[in-house]
Design an enzyme around this catalytic site. Structure first.
Site, PDB file in Angstrom:
ATOM      1  N   THR A  11      56.306  55.999   8.412  1.00  0.00           N
ATOM      2  CA  THR A  11      57.705  56.176   8.003  1.00  0.00           C
ATOM      3  C   THR A  11      58.634  55.151   8.650  1.00  0.00           C
ATOM      4  O   THR A  11      59.838  55.157   8.400  1.00  0.00           O
ATOM      5  CB  THR A  11      58.211  57.587   8.345  1.00  0.00           C
ATOM      6  OG1 THR A  11      58.057  57.810   9.748  1.00  0.00           O
ATOM      7  CG2 THR A  11      57.437  58.642   7.571  1.00  0.00           C
ATOM      8  N   GLN A  13      59.778  51.025   9.573  1.00  0.00           N
ATOM      9  CA  GLN A  13      59.977  49.829   8.758  1.00  0.00           C
ATOM     10  C   GLN A  13      58.656  49.185   8.344  1.00  0.00           C
ATOM     11  O   GLN A  13      58.378  48.991   7.165  1.00  0.00           O
ATOM     12  CB  GLN A  13      60.820  48.805   9.534  1.00  0.00           C
ATOM     13  CG  GLN A  13      60.845  47.412   8.905  1.00  0.00           C
ATOM     14  CD  GLN A  13      61.485  46.372   9.791  1.00  0.00           C
ATOM     15  OE1 GLN A  13      62.618  45.989   9.558  1.00  0.00           O
ATOM     16  NE2 GLN A  13      60.772  45.894  10.806  1.00  0.00           N
ATOM     17  N   ARG A  36      59.052  66.407  12.540  1.00  0.00           N
ATOM     18  CA  ARG A  36      60.369  66.307  13.152  1.00  0.00           C
ATOM     19  C   ARG A  36      61.350  67.152  12.348  1.00  0.00           C
ATOM     20  O   ARG A  36      61.147  67.396  11.163  1.00  0.00           O
ATOM     21  CB  ARG A  36      60.853  64.849  13.176  1.00  0.00           C
ATOM     22  CG  ARG A  36      59.957  63.906  13.957  1.00  0.00           C
ATOM     23  CD  ARG A  36      60.082  64.114  15.456  1.00  0.00           C
ATOM     24  NE  ARG A  36      59.300  63.145  16.209  1.00  0.00           N
ATOM     25  CZ  ARG A  36      58.085  63.351  16.682  1.00  0.00           C
ATOM     26  NH1 ARG A  36      57.490  64.523  16.447  1.00  0.00           N
ATOM     27  NH2 ARG A  36      57.456  62.430  17.389  1.00  0.00           N
ATOM     28  N   ALA A  82      52.635  53.113  15.124  1.00  0.00           N
ATOM     29  CA  ALA A  82      53.471  54.126  15.771  1.00  0.00           C
ATOM     30  C   ALA A  82      53.785  53.716  17.206  1.00  0.00           C
ATOM     31  O   ALA A  82      52.924  53.193  17.920  1.00  0.00           O
ATOM     32  CB  ALA A  82      52.770  55.481  15.757  1.00  0.00           C
ATOM     33  N   SER A  85      59.674  52.378  19.881  1.00  0.00           N
ATOM     34  CA  SER A  85      59.778  50.927  19.712  1.00  0.00           C
ATOM     35  C   SER A  85      61.144  50.340  20.025  1.00  0.00           C
ATOM     36  O   SER A  85      61.345  49.142  19.833  1.00  0.00           O
ATOM     37  CB  SER A  85      59.389  50.555  18.278  1.00  0.00           C
ATOM     38  OG  SER A  85      60.227  51.213  17.350  1.00  0.00           O
ATOM     39  N   THR A 126      53.313  42.913  20.464  1.00  0.00           N
ATOM     40  CA  THR A 126      54.700  42.460  20.345  1.00  0.00           C
ATOM     41  C   THR A 126      54.984  41.255  21.222  1.00  0.00           C
ATOM     42  O   THR A 126      54.389  41.092  22.288  1.00  0.00           O
ATOM     43  CB  THR A 126      55.668  43.591  20.739  1.00  0.00           C
ATOM     44  OG1 THR A 126      57.013  43.078  20.800  1.00  0.00           O
ATOM     45  CG2 THR A 126      55.343  44.161  22.111  1.00  0.00           C
ATOM     46  N   GLU A 128      57.494  41.006  22.964  1.00  0.00           N
ATOM     47  CA  GLU A 128      58.098  41.493  24.205  1.00  0.00           C
ATOM     48  C   GLU A 128      57.094  41.462  25.364  1.00  0.00           C
ATOM     49  O   GLU A 128      57.497  41.534  26.524  1.00  0.00           O
ATOM     50  CB  GLU A 128      58.636  42.915  24.016  1.00  0.00           C
ATOM     51  CG  GLU A 128      59.867  43.010  23.136  1.00  0.00           C
ATOM     52  CD  GLU A 128      61.145  42.515  23.821  1.00  0.00           C
ATOM     53  OE1 GLU A 128      61.224  42.580  25.063  1.00  0.00           O
ATOM     54  OE2 GLU A 128      62.046  42.057  23.094  1.00  0.00           O
ATOM     55  N   TYR A 150      58.845  49.165  27.715  1.00  0.00           N
ATOM     56  CA  TYR A 150      58.257  49.004  26.382  1.00  0.00           C
ATOM     57  C   TYR A 150      57.238  47.868  26.379  1.00  0.00           C
ATOM     58  O   TYR A 150      56.111  48.027  25.897  1.00  0.00           O
ATOM     59  CB  TYR A 150      59.362  48.733  25.363  1.00  0.00           C
ATOM     60  CG  TYR A 150      58.855  48.302  24.001  1.00  0.00           C
ATOM     61  CD1 TYR A 150      58.301  49.220  23.118  1.00  0.00           C
ATOM     62  CD2 TYR A 150      58.935  46.969  23.598  1.00  0.00           C
ATOM     63  CE1 TYR A 150      57.829  48.824  21.873  1.00  0.00           C
ATOM     64  CE2 TYR A 150      58.474  46.565  22.362  1.00  0.00           C
ATOM     65  CZ  TYR A 150      57.923  47.489  21.498  1.00  0.00           C
ATOM     66  OH  TYR A 150      57.457  47.088  20.275  1.00  0.00           O
ATOM     67  N   LYS A 154      53.221  48.222  25.712  1.00  0.00           N
ATOM     68  CA  LYS A 154      52.566  47.463  24.637  1.00  0.00           C
ATOM     69  C   LYS A 154      51.442  46.590  25.186  1.00  0.00           C
ATOM     70  O   LYS A 154      50.422  46.377  24.518  1.00  0.00           O
ATOM     71  CB  LYS A 154      53.598  46.597  23.905  1.00  0.00           C
ATOM     72  CG  LYS A 154      54.375  47.335  22.831  1.00  0.00           C
ATOM     73  CD  LYS A 154      53.496  47.687  21.638  1.00  0.00           C
ATOM     74  CE  LYS A 154      54.295  48.179  20.453  1.00  0.00           C
ATOM     75  NZ  LYS A 154      53.428  48.537  19.305  1.00  0.00           N
TER      76      LYS A 154
END
Length: 324
Positions: A11, A13, A36, A82, A85, A126, A128, A150, A154
């Protein structure tokens, strides 16, 4: 025979665009959805594919539900998108980020190892992870130096994917994706914040846009291009890790200029710098080297930053117009 694919984060992007791509290729698409109280299906509805995907209730922090999802979907390809993020949130919720973004990866790899070790696995890594960059142009061999909880989470997910590939011979690949955006991007991310803000200012619904460090530089691409790279990785004979990027870096300031100029506005009259949006540890610049992806898979970005931002501004103009 059509293939079966399982997507975590369907669900989000990337999950929505990937589901659309796989459906177009004839896949049976399954998605894991954590229950949710809020509606999270809007992106799949935006792409008009909500009724074409098979939703399986589960959570990436719960191994038993992932094993059931593998058995129910009979997945031959598994895409792990998932995560918690949003980088800024990771300082306020570091333990949740570790669980949802880091440890969840080993849960899914264990579910694959137990249920179907022949399934091919994609891990969403990522840029990052590069954080405090060790080279001006970041490639698959650039040392990592994450600058947020984060990025650290990752990095665990990235290395455990490599470990399962080498330990259990699982076809597991990581895409080290640089920033990628679209009209489906969450409003909390700076690109959507800018394009939505520009649309609201143009329509008189707000007067200013408050941002943090607008001199930070990022390598921005279109999410619709990037999900194709994910799919291509799992079609390779051998699993590997790939940087997915445009090879062009731009400041948030210049991105603001593109968005506001598209609507005939001067961003300098509306953007206000607010210290509360600065990160505790900033990543000043990211610039990816997609040479390996281009040479080994034939992938390259096809949407320019200007095309991306104007696409997002136009979509936000329509959304804002529809509001009461």
């Amino acid at each position: 025979m059509s293939k079966n694919a399982l997507i975590t984060g369907i669900t989000g992007q990337d999950g929505a665009y990937l589901a659309q791509l796989l459906l177009d290729k004839g896949y049976n698409v399954y998605g894991i959805l954590a229950r949710r109280s809020t509606d999270t299906m809007w992106r799949l509805q935006y792409l008009d594919i909500a009724n074409r995907v098979n939703i399986i209730e589960g959570d990436v922090t719960d191994l038993s539900s992932l094993i059931r999802a593998m058995e129910e979907s009979r997945a031959e390809e598994v895409y792990n998108l998932a995560a918690q993020s949003f980088v800024a949130t990771s300082w306020n919720q570091p333990l949740l980020t570790a669980q949802a973004t880091g440890f969840s990866v080993v849960n899914l790899l264990e579910a694959i190892r137990i249920s179907n070790p022949r399934a091919r696995f994609y891990q969403a890594s990522t840029s990052e992870m590069f954080g405090k960059i060790q080279e001006p142009l970041q490639s698959e061999i650039t040392p990592f130096y994450p600058r947020s909880p984060y990025g650290v989470a990752k990095l665990y997910g990235h290395w455990i994917t490599v470990n399962y590939r080498e330990s259990f011979n699982i076809h597991a690949s990581s895409g080290i994706l640089f920033n990628h955006e679209s009209p489906l991007r969450g409003i909390e991310f700076v690109t959507r914040k800018v394009t939505d803000g520009a649309a609201r200012i143009k329509q008189g619904k707000q007067k200013e846009l408050r941002l943090g460090n607008i001199d930070a530089k990022r390598d921005w691409g279109f999410a619709g291009d990037y999900v194709n790279a994910m799919w291509m990785m799992l079609q390779q004979d051998e699993p590997d890790d790939y940087v997915v990027a445009t090879g062009r870096t731009t400041t948030v300031r210049d991105m603001c200029n593109i968005a506001f100029s598209h609507l005939g506005l001067n961003y300098e009259k509306h953007v206000v710098i607010d210290q509360k949006f600065y990160r505790p540890a900033e990543v000043d610049i990211l610039l990816g080297n997609p040479q390996k992806a281009r040479e080994k898979m034939g992938w390259e970005a096809t949407t320019s930053l200007e095309e991306l931002i104007t696409m997002m501004v136009d979509a936000d103009m329509k959304r804002v117009e529809r509001e009461h």
